[in-house]
Design an enzyme around this catalytic site. Structure first.
Site, PDB file in Angstrom:
ATOM      1  N   SER A 104       3.065  19.673  26.755  1.00  0.00           N
ATOM      2  CA  SER A 104       2.437  20.991  26.981  1.00  0.00           C
ATOM      3  C   SER A 104       3.347  22.105  26.977  1.00  0.00           C
ATOM      4  O   SER A 104       3.184  23.361  26.947  1.00  0.00           O
ATOM      5  CB  SER A 104       1.664  21.000  28.297  1.00  0.00           C
ATOM      6  OG  SER A 104       2.583  20.303  29.062  1.00  0.00           O
TER       7      SER A 104
ATOM      8  N   HIS B 243      10.283   0.702  30.260  1.00  0.00           N
ATOM      9  CA  HIS B 243       9.767  -0.712  30.850  1.00  0.00           C
ATOM     10  C   HIS B 243      10.604  -1.451  31.598  1.00  0.00           C
ATOM     11  O   HIS B 243      11.683  -1.905  30.900  1.00  0.00           O
ATOM     12  CB  HIS B 243       8.934  -1.626  29.751  1.00  0.00           C
ATOM     13  CG  HIS B 243       7.725  -0.925  29.315  1.00  0.00           C
ATOM     14  ND1 HIS B 243       6.831  -1.493  28.121  1.00  0.00           N
ATOM     15  CD2 HIS B 243       6.868  -0.110  29.969  1.00  0.00           C
ATOM     16  CE1 HIS B 243       5.869  -0.595  28.267  1.00  0.00           C
ATOM     17  NE2 HIS B 243       5.633  -0.191  29.278  1.00  0.00           N
TER      18      HIS B 243
ATOM     19  N   GLN C 198       7.978  12.911  32.536  1.00  0.00           N
ATOM     20  CA  GLN C 198       7.101  12.998  33.762  1.00  0.00           C
ATOM     21  C   GLN C 198       7.477  11.323  34.360  1.00  0.00           C
ATOM     22  O   GLN C 198       7.927  10.582  33.551  1.00  0.00           O
ATOM     23  CB  GLN C 198       5.827  12.788  33.074  1.00  0.00           C
ATOM     24  CG  GLN C 198       5.510  14.068  32.579  1.00  0.00           C
ATOM     25  CD  GLN C 198       3.758  14.168  32.100  1.00  0.00           C
ATOM     26  OE1 GLN C 198       3.102  13.878  33.197  1.00  0.00           O
ATOM     27  NE2 GLN C 198       3.533  14.477  30.991  1.00  0.00           N
TER      28      GLN C 198
ATOM     29  N   ASN D 158       4.505  16.981  40.361  1.00  0.00           N
ATOM     30  CA  ASN D 158       3.770  17.619  39.490  1.00  0.00           C
ATOM     31  C   ASN D 158       2.426  18.467  40.241  1.00  0.00           C
ATOM     32  O   ASN D 158       1.859  17.974  40.981  1.00  0.00           O
ATOM     33  CB  ASN D 158       2.784  16.361  38.617  1.00  0.00           C
ATOM     34  CG  ASN D 158       2.334  17.078  37.491  1.00  0.00           C
ATOM     35  OD1 ASN D 158       1.740  17.968  37.277  1.00  0.00           O
ATOM     36  ND2 ASN D 158       2.470  16.178  36.145  1.00  0.00           N
TER      37      ASN D 158
ATOM     38  N   CYS E 209      11.499  26.587  33.297  1.00  0.00           N
ATOM     39  CA  CYS E 209      12.684  27.360  33.220  1.00  0.00           C
ATOM     40  C   CYS E 209      13.236  27.871  34.729  1.00  0.00           C
ATOM     41  O   CYS E 209      12.057  27.996  35.592  1.00  0.00           O
ATOM     42  CB  CYS E 209      12.912  28.546  32.342  1.00  0.00           C
ATOM     43  SG  CYS E 209      13.197  28.180  30.642  1.00  0.00           S
TER      44      CYS E 209
ATOM     45  N   PHE F 145      -2.188   8.244  11.759  1.00  0.00           N
ATOM     46  CA  PHE F 145      -3.498   8.139  12.631  1.00  0.00           C
ATOM     47  C   PHE F 145      -3.785   6.716  13.002  1.00  0.00           C
ATOM     48  O   PHE F 145      -3.855   6.099  12.194  1.00  0.00           O
ATOM     49  CB  PHE F 145      -4.702   8.780  11.821  1.00  0.00           C
ATOM     50  CG  PHE F 145      -4.422  10.399  11.746  1.00  0.00           C
ATOM     51  CD1 PHE F 145      -4.916  11.155  13.080  1.00  0.00           C
ATOM     52  CD2 PHE F 145      -4.075  11.288  10.875  1.00  0.00           C
ATOM     53  CE1 PHE F 145      -4.851  12.365  13.106  1.00  0.00           C
ATOM     54  CE2 PHE F 145      -3.593  12.394  10.801  1.00  0.00           C
ATOM     55  CZ  PHE F 145      -4.042  13.173  11.863  1.00  0.00           C
TER      56      PHE F 145
ATOM     57  N   HIS G 128      10.070  22.793  26.759  1.00  0.00           N
ATOM     58  CA  HIS G 128      11.157  22.896  27.568  1.00  0.00           C
ATOM     59  C   HIS G 128      11.386  21.304  28.027  1.00  0.00           C
ATOM     60  O   HIS G 128      10.414  20.553  28.448  1.00  0.00           O
ATOM     61  CB  HIS G 128      11.120  23.496  28.740  1.00  0.00           C
ATOM     62  CG  HIS G 128      12.250  23.573  29.790  1.00  0.00           C
ATOM     63  ND1 HIS G 128      12.674  24.792  30.232  1.00  0.00           N
ATOM     64  CD2 HIS G 128      13.226  22.761  30.261  1.00  0.00           C
ATOM     65  CE1 HIS G 128      13.932  24.774  30.996  1.00  0.00           C
ATOM     66  NE2 HIS G 128      14.203  23.449  30.953  1.00  0.00           N
TER      67      HIS G 128
ATOM     68  N   HIS H  29      16.074  25.737  27.981  1.00  0.00           N
ATOM     69  CA  HIS H  29      14.769  25.660  27.586  1.00  0.00           C
ATOM     70  C   HIS H  29      14.632  24.933  26.110  1.00  0.00           C
ATOM     71  O   HIS H  29      13.812  24.426  25.674  1.00  0.00           O
ATOM     72  CB  HIS H  29      14.148  27.095  27.420  1.00  0.00           C
ATOM     73  CG  HIS H  29      12.843  26.939  26.865  1.00  0.00           C
ATOM     74  ND1 HIS H  29      11.632  26.802  27.639  1.00  0.00           N
ATOM     75  CD2 HIS H  29      12.048  27.368  25.717  1.00  0.00           C
ATOM     76  CE1 HIS H  29      10.498  26.599  27.194  1.00  0.00           C
ATOM     77  NE2 HIS H  29      10.784  27.192  25.734  1.00  0.00           N
TER      78      HIS H  29
ATOM     79  N   HIS I 238      11.667  17.882  29.033  1.00  0.00           N
ATOM     80  CA  HIS I 238      11.373  17.302  30.435  1.00  0.00           C
ATOM     81  C   HIS I 238      10.808  15.852  30.162  1.00  0.00           C
ATOM     82  O   HIS I 238      10.333  15.492  29.197  1.00  0.00           O
ATOM     83  CB  HIS I 238      10.414  18.309  31.191  1.00  0.00           C
ATOM     84  CG  HIS I 238       9.164  18.199  30.670  1.00  0.00           C
ATOM     85  ND1 HIS I 238       8.685  18.908  29.382  1.00  0.00           N
ATOM     86  CD2 HIS I 238       7.809  17.694  30.798  1.00  0.00           C
ATOM     87  CE1 HIS I 238       7.412  18.759  29.440  1.00  0.00           C
ATOM     88  NE2 HIS I 238       6.943  18.128  30.146  1.00  0.00           N
TER      89      HIS I 238
ATOM     90  N   CYS J  12       7.955  30.167  30.803  1.00  0.00           N
ATOM     91  CA  CYS J  12       7.994  28.802  30.689  1.00  0.00           C
ATOM     92  C   CYS J  12       7.963  28.559  32.179  1.00  0.00           C
ATOM     93  O   CYS J  12       8.795  28.893  32.845  1.00  0.00           O
ATOM     94  CB  CYS J  12       9.444  28.197  30.169  1.00  0.00           C
ATOM     95  SG  CYS J  12       9.544  26.672  30.323  1.00  0.00           S
TER      96      CYS J  12
ATOM     97  N   ARG K 294       0.780  -1.264   0.123  1.00  0.00           N
ATOM     98  CA  ARG K 294       0.072   0.016  -0.096  1.00  0.00           C
ATOM     99  C   ARG K 294       0.661   1.330  -0.068  1.00  0.00           C
ATOM    100  O   ARG K 294       0.337   2.202  -0.144  1.00  0.00           O
ATOM    101  CB  ARG K 294      -0.959  -0.041   1.143  1.00  0.00           C
ATOM    102  CG  ARG K 294      -2.196  -0.666   0.983  1.00  0.00           C
ATOM    103  CD  ARG K 294      -2.999  -0.408   2.236  1.00  0.00           C
ATOM    104  NE  ARG K 294      -3.936   0.363   2.331  1.00  0.00           N
ATOM    105  CZ  ARG K 294      -4.266   1.027   3.516  1.00  0.00           C
ATOM    106  NH1 ARG K 294      -3.310   1.296   4.296  1.00  0.00           N
ATOM    107  NH2 ARG K 294      -5.233   1.872   3.469  1.00  0.00           N
TER     108      ARG K 294
ATOM    109  N   ASN L 199       6.848  12.798  26.657  1.00  0.00           N
ATOM    110  CA  ASN L 199       6.317  13.263  25.248  1.00  0.00           C
ATOM    111  C   ASN L 199       7.054  14.220  24.827  1.00  0.00           C
ATOM    112  O   ASN L 199       7.091  15.472  25.424  1.00  0.00           O
ATOM    113  CB  ASN L 199       5.023  13.809  25.855  1.00  0.00           C
ATOM    114  CG  ASN L 199       4.118  12.724  26.275  1.00  0.00           C
ATOM    115  OD1 ASN L 199       4.207  11.444  25.834  1.00  0.00           O
ATOM    116  ND2 ASN L 199       2.890  12.757  27.069  1.00  0.00           N
TER     117      ASN L 199
ATOM    118  N   GLY M  71       1.185  15.762  22.224  1.00  0.00           N
ATOM    119  CA  GLY M  71       0.483  16.145  23.507  1.00  0.00           C
ATOM    120  C   GLY M  71       1.471  17.182  24.598  1.00  0.00           C
ATOM    121  O   GLY M  71       0.984  17.404  25.452  1.00  0.00           O
TER     122      GLY M  71
HETATM  123 ZN    ZN Z   1      11.793  26.584  29.771  1.00  0.00          ZN
HETATM  124 ZN    ZN Z   2       8.086  -2.517  26.763  1.00  0.00          ZN
END
Ligand code: ZN
Ligand code: ZN
Ligand code: ZN
Length: 347
Positions: A161, A281, A168, A75, A53, A312, A164, A113, A166, A50, A26, A153, A159
């Protein structure tokens, strides 16, 4: 005879037991996909607006210290909080819920940053690996924390936000769905083969070399046979390590080195800051030895054809199973061909 380079087929995800549909024929279909905005290349080294920062205040009212290296904080808008009362609900086996407690933190990679993983120095990135190993051990020590998920991310498309650089860290009382699935598959393999699933898989991949992108002394980066995202990769430790608390100094530096090289290759594909979700993981922190667990990282990047055309997961993929057009082997060949010098220059 089935030709995996030309004919539609399914591939099994060894780690979670799911299947992906591969349709290599395809790739030359006409495409008028959605055009995504390209992220501006140049970020300032410091942004007064930011919340990550150094010295700036955050939405919750706290002020960041004038940090000079890495910086970790709880957080301000945590998805999980400590001290949630225990409890469960089960109405006739139809409405089932359970309390969940945990700790969410944010980790800044550096005061800069604008300095992404691809453009940081290996010694500075090794300090980030040290933070990850420290957070894994520190959070994992809590009696009510049984799993520590560290992830990044990158890019608005995924997504993120804030540009800078970083990560999570979500530490939870329960073992998340995807981790539990991988744990069951690794435990099954160990029980039926007497060996480690990812040790065996990595040996086979390194023997063929078809899907390996790059290696160093401690890690190999490869496009898994069952990859779903166009340029999905995994970083797998060469030693059988269940988690970051077993890393020696070579492995800490080695992880920094291979992450820098992989993200540089990613950015070079479309000469754009390449968006992705990356995460580790590793062994749950539930106090058990988990000899079946083999440390690895996943990169899930959405870009498909250019800096502006993404994949998508819709239609058959939401209702049936994920599907891809370009094969894992051709994605690996493309990534292998990328230089390890960043298109913007740098360290
Ligand atoms: Zn920053
Ligand atoms: Zn895995
Ligand atoms: Zn192993």
């Amino acid at each position: 005879m089935l030709d995996l380079t030309l004919q539609p087929h399914r591939r099994l995800n060894l780690l979670d037991g799911s299947w992906v549909l591969v349709s290599p024929h395809r790739t030359d279909r006409p495409w008028q996909g959605q055009v995504e905005k390209t992220a501006p290349d140049a970020q300032p080294s410091y942004d007064p607006n930011c919340y990550l920062c150094p010295g700036n205040s955050r939405a919750g009212g706290a002020r960041n210290p004038a940090y000079a290296s890495t910086f970790v904080f709880d957080n301000d808008f945590a998805a999980l909080v400590p001290g949630t009362p225990a409890g469960a609900e089960d109405r006739e086996g139809l409405l089932i819920a359970a309390s969940e407690q945990g700790i969410c933190r944010v980790g800044c990679f550096s005061p800069r940053h604008d300095l992404t993983v691809a453009r940081m120095s290996v010694p500075d990135l090794t300090l980030v690996v040290d933070v990850w190993a420290g957070q894994y051990a520190d959070l994992g020590r809590h009696p009510h924390i049984n799993h520590v998920q560290i992830f990044e991310n990158r890019g608005a498309m995924m997504g993120a936000s804030n540009p800078h650089p970083h990560c999570q860290i979500w530490a939870s009382g329960s073992i998340p769905t995807e981790v539990a699935a991988e744990q069951a598959r690794q435990a099954d393999w160990r029980a039926s083969h007497g060996s480690c699933l990812l040790c065996d898989y990595l040996a086979l991949e390194r023997e063929s070399g078809e899907r390996v992108v790059c290696e160093n002394e401690a890690f190999a980066a490869l496009v898994p046979f069952w990859a779903v995202w166009p340029f999905e990769t995994m970083i797998v430790s060469k030693r059988h390590l269940t988690a970051m608390d077993e890393f020696d100094q070579t492995e800490r530096g080695g992880l920094a080195d291979i992450m820098k090289r992989m993200t540089t290759r990613y950015d070079n594909i479309f000469e754009t800051p390449f968006p992705y979700t990356m995460g580790f993981h590793q062994r749950p922190t539930d106090g058990l030895a988990h000899p079946e667990w083999h440390f690895h990282a996943h990169y899930f990047p959405p870009l498909l054809r250019s800096a502006t055309v993404r994949k998508f997961m819709v239609g058959f993929e939401m209702l049936g199973m994920p599907q891809r057009d370009i094969t894992a082997e051709s994605a690996a060949a493309r990534l292998r061909a990328m230089p390890e010098v960043h298109y913007l220059g740098g360290d």
